[in-house]
Enzyme design. Structure first.
Site, PDB file in Angstrom:
ATOM      1  N   ASN A  10       0.867  -1.182   0.000  1.00  0.00           N
ATOM      2  CA  ASN A  10       0.000   0.000   0.000  1.00  0.00           C
ATOM      3  C   ASN A  10       0.903   1.231   0.000  1.00  0.00           C
ATOM      4  OD1 ASN A  10      -1.777   2.085   0.564  1.00  0.00           O
ATOM      5  ND2 ASN A  10      -2.147   1.465   2.694  1.00  0.00           N
ATOM      6  N   LYS A  12       0.093   4.277  -0.210  1.00  0.00           N
ATOM      7  CA  LYS A  12      -0.541   5.469   0.400  1.00  0.00           C
ATOM      8  C   LYS A  12      -0.346   6.692  -0.512  1.00  0.00           C
ATOM      9  CE  LYS A  12       0.282   3.404   4.861  1.00  0.00           C
ATOM     10  NZ  LYS A  12       0.196   3.561   6.306  1.00  0.00           N
ATOM     11  N   HIS A  97      -9.283   1.035   5.008  1.00  0.00           N
ATOM     12  CA  HIS A  97      -7.983   1.176   5.680  1.00  0.00           C
ATOM     13  C   HIS A  97      -8.166   2.076   6.903  1.00  0.00           C
ATOM     14  CE1 HIS A  97      -3.871   2.404   6.511  1.00  0.00           C
ATOM     15  NE2 HIS A  97      -3.506   1.304   5.888  1.00  0.00           N
ATOM     16  N   GLU A  99      -6.600   4.463   8.005  1.00  0.00           N
ATOM     17  CA  GLU A  99      -6.459   5.908   7.755  1.00  0.00           C
ATOM     18  C   GLU A  99      -7.728   6.484   7.141  1.00  0.00           C
ATOM     19  OE1 GLU A  99      -2.720   5.532   5.672  1.00  0.00           O
ATOM     20  OE2 GLU A  99      -1.867   4.839   7.566  1.00  0.00           O
ATOM     21  N   GLU A 167      -5.196  -5.344  10.536  1.00  0.00           N
ATOM     22  CA  GLU A 167      -4.142  -4.367  10.807  1.00  0.00           C
ATOM     23  C   GLU A 167      -4.427  -3.660  12.126  1.00  0.00           C
ATOM     24  OE1 GLU A 167      -2.166  -2.949   6.989  1.00  0.00           O
ATOM     25  OE2 GLU A 167      -4.047  -1.863   7.066  1.00  0.00           O
ATOM     26  N   GLY A 173       2.748   1.653  10.866  1.00  0.00           N
ATOM     27  CA  GLY A 173       3.758   2.704  10.755  1.00  0.00           C
ATOM     28  C   GLY A 173       4.487   3.020  12.056  1.00  0.00           C
ATOM     29  N   SER A 213       3.630  -2.715  10.337  1.00  0.00           N
ATOM     30  CA  SER A 213       5.077  -2.775  10.563  1.00  0.00           C
ATOM     31  C   SER A 213       5.717  -4.091  10.121  1.00  0.00           C
ATOM     32  CB  SER A 213       5.397  -2.469  12.034  1.00  0.00           C
ATOM     33  OG  SER A 213       4.982  -1.152  12.341  1.00  0.00           O
TER      34      SER A 213
HETATM   35  C1  PEP Z   1      -0.584  -0.032   6.182  1.00  0.00           C
HETATM   36  O1  PEP Z   1      -0.659   1.165   6.034  1.00  0.00           O
HETATM   37  O2  PEP Z   1      -1.467  -0.758   5.715  1.00  0.00           O
HETATM   38  C2  PEP Z   1       0.551  -0.571   6.911  1.00  0.00           C
HETATM   39  C3  PEP Z   1       0.496  -1.786   7.350  1.00  0.00           C
HETATM   40  O3  PEP Z   1       1.628   0.280   7.117  1.00  0.00           O
HETATM   41  P1  PEP Z   1       3.073  -0.125   7.720  1.00  0.00           P
HETATM   42  O4  PEP Z   1       3.504  -1.367   7.011  1.00  0.00           O
HETATM   43  O5  PEP Z   1       3.926   1.057   7.386  1.00  0.00           O
HETATM   44  O6  PEP Z   1       2.880  -0.342   9.160  1.00  0.00           O
END
Ligand code: PEP
Length: 251
Positions: A10, A12, A97, A99, A167, A173, A213
């Site tokens: 992703n 973003k 997601h 966000e 997630e 992040g 992460s």
């Molecule tokens: C995400 O935004 O879906 C995500 C898992 O980000 P990160 O891998 O940076 O934690």
């Protein structure tokens, strides 16, 4: 049931044309037919058509979101329908997601409508769910996940039209990851709830990704946990060494 792993990036709101094309090219270069896993990249909408149209022998492209609008076209300024995403050559889209849920106030009902729009347009919807830190700390994780599965996954979803991404919001992040036992517990609870919603056979075949992460150094361990059928990767999907470093653990 053996489920083929899905390694999904992703991007973003990152990458302008030159960098995005170069990264996609680097990914597709490594996507030889015969790989033992599936690859998906989700660039920003600005690059979706360009990247989905690039030559490749394997590897899928997806959007990060689609419109909630009840029609595939019409007076919805700024929105892009699932049909338009499909028309650009994408095969998948993320929906819900964290966000989008946090910054745009998307509820489970909105996410389910978007997922249904995606499926109706012929896309596979990657439905994202996950608890906040406060919810985890107050022991509500599994209840939150069950509610999100029921509220966000369309009841006619199949293993071909839907993927669920777990997630934990606090792991996105941040460099923090749940323990293996916590990931296993969450994924098992999600699959059990999918079983009630979609039937045991569909739930058994449907892929559940872990996101939060994921990096080359922890991917092998996370992806070996029961019911973890792939990864949704944010930050580490922006560098080919990291993204492919994760994918390669599944060779
Ligand atoms: C995400 O935004 O879906 C995500 C898992 O980000 P990160 O891998 O940076 O934690």
């Amino acid at each position: 049931m053996t489920r083929r792993k899905l390694i999904a990036g992703n991007w973003k709101m990152n990458m302008k044309t030159a960098d995005g094309k170069a990264l996609a090219e680097a990914v597709f270069d490594k996507c030889r037919p015969g790989l033992p896993f599936d690859i998906l990249i989700c660039p920003p909408m600005s690059l979706l058509g360009t990247i989905a149209g690039m030559n490749r022998s394997a590897g899928a492209v997806g959007a990060q979101d689609v419109a909630e609008a009840p029609k595939p076209a019409g007076a919805y300024t700024g929105d892009i329908s699932a049909e338009m995403v499909k028309d650009l050559g994408a095969a998948y889209t993320l929906v819900g997601h964290s966000e989008r849920r946090t910054l745009h106030g998307e509820t489970d009902a909105v996410v389910r409508t978007k997922a249904a729009n995606a499926i109706a347009a012929g896309l596979t919807a990657v439905v994202c769910i996950g608890e906040t830190l406060a919810e985890r700390e107050s022991g509500k994780t599994l209840d939150v996940l069950r509610t999100q599965v029921n509220g966000s996954v369309p009841p006619d979803a199949t293993a071909g039209t839907c993927v669920v991404a777990y997630e934990p919001v606090w792991a996105i992040g941040t460099g923090k990851v749940p323990t293996n036992a916590d990931v296993a517990e969450a994924h098992a609870a999600i699959r059990a709830e999918l079983g009630k919603l979609l039937g045991a056979e569909t739930a058994d075949a449907l892929r559940i990704l872990y996101g939060g992460s994921v990096k080359p150094s922890n991917a092998a361990e996370l992806l070996a946990i029961d019911n973890v059928d792939g990864a949704l990767i944010g930050g580490a999907s922006l560098k080919i060494e990291d993204f492919w470093g994760i994918a390669e653990t599944q060779q």
